[in-house]
Motif scaffolding. Sequence first.
Motif, PDB file in Angstrom:
ATOM      1  N   ASP A 195       5.989   1.978  12.465  1.00 57.35           N
ATOM      2  CA  ASP A 195       5.700   2.273  11.271  1.00 57.35           C
ATOM      3  C   ASP A 195       5.143   1.847  11.012  1.00 57.35           C
ATOM      4  O   ASP A 195       3.984   1.305   9.657  1.00 57.35           O
ATOM      5  CB  ASP A 195       7.202   2.687  10.376  1.00 57.35           C
ATOM      6  N   ARG A 196       5.534   0.025  11.369  1.00 56.56           N
ATOM      7  CA  ARG A 196       4.073  -0.931  10.531  1.00 56.56           C
ATOM      8  C   ARG A 196       3.146  -0.884  10.994  1.00 56.56           C
ATOM      9  O   ARG A 196       1.742  -0.864  10.318  1.00 56.56           O
ATOM     10  CB  ARG A 196       5.117  -2.014  10.366  1.00 56.56           C
ATOM     11  N   ASN A 197       3.013  -0.768  12.645  1.00 59.34           N
ATOM     12  CA  ASN A 197       1.590  -0.228  12.795  1.00 59.34           C
ATOM     13  C   ASN A 197       0.910   0.495  13.207  1.00 59.34           C
ATOM     14  O   ASN A 197      -0.529   0.489  13.452  1.00 59.34           O
ATOM     15  CB  ASN A 197       1.890  -0.894  14.326  1.00 59.34           C
ATOM     16  N   GLU A 198       1.230   1.647  12.112  1.00 58.25           N
ATOM     17  CA  GLU A 198       0.286   3.060  11.636  1.00 58.25           C
ATOM     18  C   GLU A 198      -0.227   2.682  10.178  1.00 58.25           C
ATOM     19  O   GLU A 198      -1.076   3.113  10.291  1.00 58.25           O
ATOM     20  CB  GLU A 198       1.374   4.110  11.009  1.00 58.25           C
ATOM     21  N   VAL A 199       0.367   1.058   9.677  1.00 62.83           N
ATOM     22  CA  VAL A 199      -0.518   1.505   8.431  1.00 62.83           C
ATOM     23  C   VAL A 199      -1.995   0.381   9.172  1.00 62.83           C
ATOM     24  O   VAL A 199      -1.796  -0.838   9.179  1.00 62.83           O
ATOM     25  CB  VAL A 199      -0.075   0.608   7.289  1.00 62.83           C
ATOM     26  N   VAL A 200      -2.330   0.686   9.162  1.00 67.48           N
ATOM     27  CA  VAL A 200      -4.097  -0.017   9.509  1.00 67.48           C
ATOM     28  C   VAL A 200      -5.115  -0.517   8.112  1.00 67.48           C
ATOM     29  O   VAL A 200      -5.888   0.246   7.584  1.00 67.48           O
ATOM     30  CB  VAL A 200      -4.861   0.429  10.732  1.00 67.48           C
ATOM     31  N   ARG A 226       9.177   2.527   2.823  1.00 65.98           N
ATOM     32  CA  ARG A 226       7.534   2.841   3.489  1.00 65.98           C
ATOM     33  C   ARG A 226       6.772   2.193   3.487  1.00 65.98           C
ATOM     34  O   ARG A 226       6.280   1.034   2.510  1.00 65.98           O
ATOM     35  CB  ARG A 226       6.943   3.835   1.361  1.00 65.98           C
ATOM     36  N   ALA A 227       6.087   1.724   4.907  1.00 60.61           N
ATOM     37  CA  ALA A 227       4.933   0.826   5.239  1.00 60.61           C
ATOM     38  C   ALA A 227       3.990   1.066   4.654  1.00 60.61           C
ATOM     39  O   ALA A 227       3.329  -0.385   4.248  1.00 60.61           O
ATOM     40  CB  ALA A 227       5.214   0.754   6.450  1.00 60.61           C
ATOM     41  N   PHE A 228       3.940   2.019   3.660  1.00 62.21           N
ATOM     42  CA  PHE A 228       2.145   2.420   3.638  1.00 62.21           C
ATOM     43  C   PHE A 228       2.222   1.457   1.793  1.00 62.21           C
ATOM     44  O   PHE A 228       0.819   1.641   1.335  1.00 62.21           O
ATOM     45  CB  PHE A 228       1.793   3.727   3.486  1.00 62.21           C
ATOM     46  N   VAL A 229       3.579   1.508   1.833  1.00 60.92           N
ATOM     47  CA  VAL A 229       3.497   0.698   0.268  1.00 60.92           C
ATOM     48  C   VAL A 229       3.410  -1.440   0.670  1.00 60.92           C
ATOM     49  O   VAL A 229       3.386  -1.469  -0.120  1.00 60.92           O
ATOM     50  CB  VAL A 229       4.711   0.855  -0.378  1.00 60.92           C
ATOM     51  N   LEU A 230       4.808  -1.095   1.607  1.00 60.07           N
ATOM     52  CA  LEU A 230       5.188  -2.158   1.870  1.00 60.07           C
ATOM     53  C   LEU A 230       3.590  -3.058   2.019  1.00 60.07           C
ATOM     54  O   LEU A 230       3.420  -4.273   1.856  1.00 60.07           O
ATOM     55  CB  LEU A 230       5.925  -2.458   2.921  1.00 60.07           C
ATOM     56  N   PHE A 281      -7.901  -1.211   1.549  1.00 57.88           N
ATOM     57  CA  PHE A 281      -7.615  -0.204   1.658  1.00 57.88           C
ATOM     58  C   PHE A 281      -7.091   0.120   3.084  1.00 57.88           C
ATOM     59  O   PHE A 281      -7.446  -0.581   4.096  1.00 57.88           O
ATOM     60  CB  PHE A 281      -8.406   0.636   1.292  1.00 57.88           C
ATOM     61  N   TYR A 282      -5.941   0.716   2.879  1.00 53.06           N
ATOM     62  CA  TYR A 282      -5.230   0.598   4.255  1.00 53.06           C
ATOM     63  C   TYR A 282      -4.926   2.494   4.780  1.00 53.06           C
ATOM     64  O   TYR A 282      -4.844   3.142   3.785  1.00 53.06           O
ATOM     65  CB  TYR A 282      -4.160   0.791   4.156  1.00 53.06           C
ATOM     66  N   SER A 283      -5.086   2.591   6.033  1.00 53.05           N
ATOM     67  CA  SER A 283      -4.841   4.157   7.036  1.00 53.05           C
ATOM     68  C   SER A 283      -3.518   4.187   7.345  1.00 53.05           C
ATOM     69  O   SER A 283      -3.007   3.253   7.973  1.00 53.05           O
ATOM     70  CB  SER A 283      -6.360   4.202   7.267  1.00 53.05           C
ATOM     71  N   ASN A 284      -3.182   5.306   7.242  1.00 49.38           N
ATOM     72  CA  ASN A 284      -2.166   5.981   7.754  1.00 49.38           C
ATOM     73  C   ASN A 284      -1.290   7.340   7.843  1.00 49.38           C
ATOM     74  O   ASN A 284      -2.335   8.029   7.406  1.00 49.38           O
ATOM     75  CB  ASN A 284      -0.362   4.907   6.750  1.00 49.38           C
ATOM     76  N   PRO A 285      -1.130   7.617   8.824  1.00 54.84           N
ATOM     77  CA  PRO A 285      -0.570   8.994   9.072  1.00 54.84           C
ATOM     78  C   PRO A 285      -0.041  10.207   8.127  1.00 54.84           C
ATOM     79  O   PRO A 285       0.711   9.647   6.995  1.00 54.84           O
ATOM     80  CB  PRO A 285       0.007   8.992  10.881  1.00 54.84           C
TER      81      PRO A 285
END
Length: 189
Positions: A179-184, A145-149, A44-48
């Motif tokens: 963008d990449r760094n926002e996906v944690v 979409r970084a939150f997908v990639l 699981f990842y978190s993003n804004p």
Amino acid sequence: MSNISILSLGGNQPSKIGSPKETLTFALRSLASREVIILRESSFYSNPAFPKGSGPDFVNSVAVIDSQYKPSELLEILHEVEAECGRRRDVRWGPRTLDIDLIDFAGRVLPDHQVYHRWSNLSPEDQGKLTPEHLILPHPRVQDRAFVLVPLSEVLPDWKHPVTGLSVAEMLRNLPESDRNEVVRLPEA
């Protein structure tokens, strides 16, 4: 005939199931009960939320699946599971209990390359206003979409975009570092 596909799951509102993490876990189990074989699941990842400041952070994940369904049948099942988890389609890109996007279906381009290119090249303004009348594959925004990639790079790093031929790593490199760094990645427990 198997249909290896990629799903992106996300949510930022609690559902009757529980927290967004619990809802995403439930959604995958619900899909499995509908003869969708879950081959791999990302962390699981978190993003804004998008647009920024429009709601709580999202919890996202990616799943690689297999099924005997046609693309339209699989999409219908995804919508059933979203509804089961309380998804309402009131506001485009608004807060939601569950969103399941079909990112890729066996490398197919649907309905055709011309329609795919029209939707993948929409202006940001039109992206927020227009909704396609039919399924478009691969997902026309996956490369943005970084939150997908980011989770996709965890479970299927060798996947290549069926239209552009770009790898997951190449698409990630094309995105801004912010963008990449926002996906944690979220802790396991």
